[in-house]
Design an enzyme around this catalytic site. Structure first.
Site, mmCIF file in Angstrom:
data_model
loop_
_atom_site.group_PDB
_atom_site.id
_atom_site.type_symbol
_atom_site.label_atom_id
_atom_site.label_comp_id
_atom_site.label_asym_id
_atom_site.label_seq_id
_atom_site.Cartn_x
_atom_site.Cartn_y
_atom_site.Cartn_z
ATOM 1 C CB SER A 76 -0.929 0.002 1.215
ATOM 2 O OG SER A 76 -0.169 -0.066 2.392
ATOM 3 C CG ASP A 77 2.531 5.118 -1.479
ATOM 4 O OD1 ASP A 77 3.635 4.914 -0.926
ATOM 5 O OD2 ASP A 77 2.167 6.238 -1.866
ATOM 6 C CB THR A 78 -0.973 6.706 2.722
ATOM 7 O OG1 THR A 78 -1.584 5.448 2.997
ATOM 8 C CG2 THR A 78 -1.921 7.826 3.160
ATOM 9 C CB SER A 113 -3.172 2.960 -3.954
ATOM 10 O OG SER A 113 -3.772 4.048 -4.610
#
Length: 193
Positions: A76-78, A113
């Site tokens: 994931s990435d924020t 995501s």
């Protein structure tokens, strides 16, 4: 449910974030944590969720040659999206203070995501939450940065910390997304994966 569906899978959560690990644990699945080092660079013309989608997929692809047939990796990435720009993790105290001054008395989007990847399938999805901040004084911002060291957090803040308690006036969307893992959406996507 999920436990039954993934009983023959070895799930890898590819995140060093204690917050993501804590949230993922609540899904009740067995998993291990493994983080591959990836240079988090993306094409400059990407915007908003295009950035987080790209980075979540980039992190998942780093496992491509090591995944076994019964393994599922979750990456994931924020980012914090403000005025058409991404605020990522601040590099030092000064950058953290600058970021929080930019967020003061405004609302912004938090975009996370997630990529689900096996040897046979790949799915990338995202979630967005709008966060409203009150006007923060320099004194409040400096206190927070000095005491909570938010250098590992997109936008230089954790909603679950002091600054979230005193500064966030309203959110539209998932609270857990702001923490870095939209658990409701992850649950749905895992059910349909």
């Amino acid at each position: 449910m999920l436990l039954e569906k993934f009983k023959n899978y070895h799930i890898i959560l590819a995140s060093g974030s204690p917050r993501r690990q804590e949230l993922f644990k609540e899904l009740g699945l067995d998993y291990t944590i493994k983080v591959n080092t990836v240079e988090e660079k993306y094409p400059f013309d990407l915007k908003a969720e295009e950035i987080t989608n790209f980075l979540a997929l980039l992190k998942a692809k780093s496992f491509e040659n090591e995944l076994k047939n019964n393994e599922l990796v979750i990456t994931s990435d924020t980012i914090v999206w403000l005025k058409n720009k991404a605020l990522e993790k601040p590099k030092n105290k000064q950058k953290a203070i600058e970021m929080l001054l930019k967020l003061s008395n405004k609302n912004h989007k938090v975009i996370t995501s997630i990529c689900l990847k096996t040897n046979h399938m790949e799915k990338v999805f995202h979630d967005e939450t709008i966060v409203h901040f009150k006007e923060l004084s320099l004194e409040e911002i400096t206190y927070y940065v000095d005491n909570y060291h938010p250098f590992d957090k997109a936008g230089a803040y954790g909603i679950q910390e002091w600054i979230g308690f005193i500064g966030v006036t309203r959110i539209e969307g998932s609270y857990f997304n702001v923490m870095g893992l939209p658990v409701h959406k992850l649950y749905e996507e895992l059910l349909n994966f």
